[in-house]
Design a protein around this motif. Structure first.
Motif, PDB file in Angstrom:
ATOM      1  N   UNK A  81      -4.773   3.266  13.051  1.00  0.00           N
ATOM      2  CA  UNK A  81      -4.484   3.282  11.413  1.00  0.00           C
ATOM      3  C   UNK A  81      -4.209   4.555  10.790  1.00  0.00           C
ATOM      4  N   UNK A  82      -4.216   4.609   9.444  1.00  0.00           N
ATOM      5  CA  UNK A  82      -3.977   5.664   8.502  1.00  0.00           C
ATOM      6  C   UNK A  82      -5.379   6.243   8.460  1.00  0.00           C
ATOM      7  N   UNK A  83      -5.650   7.659   9.037  1.00  0.00           N
ATOM      8  CA  UNK A  83      -7.104   8.142   8.875  1.00  0.00           C
ATOM      9  C   UNK A  83      -7.814   8.224   7.983  1.00  0.00           C
ATOM     10  N   UNK A 108     -12.156   5.892   4.577  1.00  0.00           N
ATOM     11  CA  UNK A 108     -12.715   5.144   3.137  1.00  0.00           C
ATOM     12  C   UNK A 108     -13.399   3.695   3.693  1.00  0.00           C
ATOM     13  N   UNK A 109     -12.830   3.188   4.551  1.00  0.00           N
ATOM     14  CA  UNK A 109     -13.384   1.684   5.132  1.00  0.00           C
ATOM     15  C   UNK A 109     -14.948   2.206   5.721  1.00  0.00           C
ATOM     16  N   UNK A 110     -15.039   3.145   6.400  1.00  0.00           N
ATOM     17  CA  UNK A 110     -16.360   3.413   7.216  1.00  0.00           C
ATOM     18  C   UNK A 110     -17.203   3.715   6.013  1.00  0.00           C
ATOM     19  N   UNK A 111     -16.679   4.279   4.916  1.00  0.00           N
ATOM     20  CA  UNK A 111     -17.875   4.919   3.789  1.00  0.00           C
ATOM     21  C   UNK A 111     -18.368   3.589   2.994  1.00  0.00           C
ATOM     22  N   UNK A 112     -17.708   2.647   3.154  1.00  0.00           N
ATOM     23  CA  UNK A 112     -18.319   1.195   2.394  1.00  0.00           C
ATOM     24  C   UNK A 112     -19.419   0.764   3.020  1.00  0.00           C
ATOM     25  N   UNK A 113     -19.841   1.035   4.214  1.00  0.00           N
ATOM     26  CA  UNK A 113     -20.813   0.434   5.082  1.00  0.00           C
ATOM     27  C   UNK A 113     -21.936   1.327   4.946  1.00  0.00           C
ATOM     28  N   UNK A 114     -22.346   1.576   3.789  1.00  0.00           N
ATOM     29  CA  UNK A 114     -23.518   2.524   3.418  1.00  0.00           C
ATOM     30  C   UNK A 114     -24.613   1.449   3.140  1.00  0.00           C
ATOM     31  N   UNK A 154      -7.938  14.316   2.071  1.00  0.00           N
ATOM     32  CA  UNK A 154      -7.762  14.151   0.546  1.00  0.00           C
ATOM     33  C   UNK A 154      -6.679  14.617  -0.160  1.00  0.00           C
ATOM     34  N   UNK A 155      -5.819  15.559   0.655  1.00  0.00           N
ATOM     35  CA  UNK A 155      -4.831  16.426   0.144  1.00  0.00           C
ATOM     36  C   UNK A 155      -3.625  15.398  -0.300  1.00  0.00           C
ATOM     37  N   UNK A 156      -3.253  15.545  -1.343  1.00  0.00           N
ATOM     38  CA  UNK A 156      -2.042  14.578  -1.900  1.00  0.00           C
ATOM     39  C   UNK A 156      -0.716  15.558  -1.702  1.00  0.00           C
ATOM     40  N   UNK A 157       0.414  14.875  -1.942  1.00  0.00           N
ATOM     41  CA  UNK A 157       1.909  15.452  -1.840  1.00  0.00           C
ATOM     42  C   UNK A 157       1.774  16.684  -2.762  1.00  0.00           C
ATOM     43  N   UNK A 158       1.318  16.485  -3.864  1.00  0.00           N
ATOM     44  CA  UNK A 158       1.462  17.429  -4.899  1.00  0.00           C
ATOM     45  C   UNK A 158       0.493  18.844  -4.521  1.00  0.00           C
ATOM     46  N   UNK A 159      -0.530  18.542  -3.802  1.00  0.00           N
ATOM     47  CA  UNK A 159      -1.261  19.630  -3.301  1.00  0.00           C
ATOM     48  C   UNK A 159      -0.574  20.524  -2.291  1.00  0.00           C
TER      49      UNK A 159
END
Length: 321
Positions: A96-98, A103-109, A208-213
């Motif tokens: 999947x999208x890295x 972000x999904x892993x960070x939910x399980x704190x 975390x980099x976006x297209x604008x960055x």
């Protein structure tokens, strides 16, 4: 049920499983798993299915399996994972999208109490307010120099107190006080430490980099290349337009100094001989911008609706009065 067998048989099964994952997936998240329980890990596995697979194990076994796979398949790119297998780490293989997987892993704190001897990952601040403890418990607060007062038969903390700083070990008094207050100051989960993507290894902050960055960094790089090319007189695609303009300026300066002219220099020479021509040429442009809003004013006045005539009903009488 897990596989039951001898240690040698378990190593063979683990080696086959890891090699199959290396064959199927080209993206891996290397995660730190400190203080993560088995139940919490089970929830993470369930949340990441079916696009991702979590694999834990001893670092020596994972390194051995990766080396064997690289030798058998000839794909040495996965050997970049070996230096990253340090400490209590696990691997998340994904298609999947890295960024979404992280972000999904960070939910399980999960919140955790402050245990004695544990190194605090964050600052712990006890907020002011009523603790619900009876006055006999004030000894805990006095030991830790926490200002309190007795309010309606219970202990109340007057001001917020920084009990533990990040990086410090939790003492017995601090742990006991936090337990009495019911505060679970720490939270633990899988933390993404590095990202592997088709042979490349990078920090998770890159996700975390976006297209604008990226556009901003690309533009800054082009500006640097252009400035360097112009400074050392080395032609590049980025510097060619600037070099042409600078060349035109040099030729124009020579033409003005000497009795030599060419079509593009004639108008500049006319402006230098008679600056009033330049003022006349610039005036129509300024006049056009000022006339534009003025021209729209009459149209707006024309669009104003005429007031409606008062009806007979509004005059207070009718034909039959």
């Amino acid at each position: 049920m897990g596989f039951k067998g001898t240690k040698a048989e378990k190593k063979v099964v683990y080696d086959k499983k890891l090699c199959d994952l290396l064959e199927q997936y080209s993206q891996v998240l290397i995660c730190v798993a400190d203080n993560v329980g088995s139940k919490q890990l089970q929830s993470i596995r369930a949340g990441l299915r079916p696009d991702s697979v979590v694999l834990m194990g001893k670092n020596t076994m994972m390194k051995r399996s990766i080396r064997l796979y690289a030798e058998k398949s000839g794909n040495t790119a996965y050997q970049n994972l070996i230096p990253l297998l340090v400490g209590n780490v696990g691997l998340i293989f994904t298609k999947g999208d890295l960024k979404e997987v992280r972000e999904e892993v960070a939910k399980y704190k999960v919140g955790a109490p402050a245990r004695v001897g544990l190194v605090a990952p964050v600052d712990v601040v006890v907020p002011p307010g009523n603790t619900g403890l009876d006055p006999s418990q004030t000894s805990f607060f006095q030991v830790l120099n926490i200002p309190t007062k007795i309010n309606k038969g219970t202990v109340e903390i007057i001001t917020p107190v920084e009990l533990i700083k990040k990086g410090e070990k939790v003492g017995s008094s601090e742990a006991a006080l936090l337990a009495k207050l019911g505060i679970r100051p720490f939270s633990y989960g899988l933390v993404v430490q590095s990202v592997y993507d088709n042979g490349s290894v990078f920090d998770p902050e890159v996700l975390d980099l976006t297209e604008d960055d990226l556009i901003e960094k690309f533009a800054a790089g082009i500006s640097t290349v252009t400035a360097l090319s112009l400074a050392i007189s080395y032609p590049t695609i980025a510097a060619v337009p600037h070099a042409i303009i600078n060349g035109y300026k040099n030729v124009l300066a020579v033409a003005i100094e000497l009795d030599y002219s060419f079509p593009l220099a004639e108008k500049v020479k006319e402006y230098l001989k008679d600056p009033s021509k330049f003022a006349v040429a610039a005036a129509p442009v300024a006049g056009a911008t000022e006339a534009a809003p003025a021209a729209t004013a009459p149209k707006e006045e024309e669009k104003k609706p005429e007031p409606e005539e008062e009806s007979e009903e509004d005059m207070g009488f009718s034909l039959f009065d």
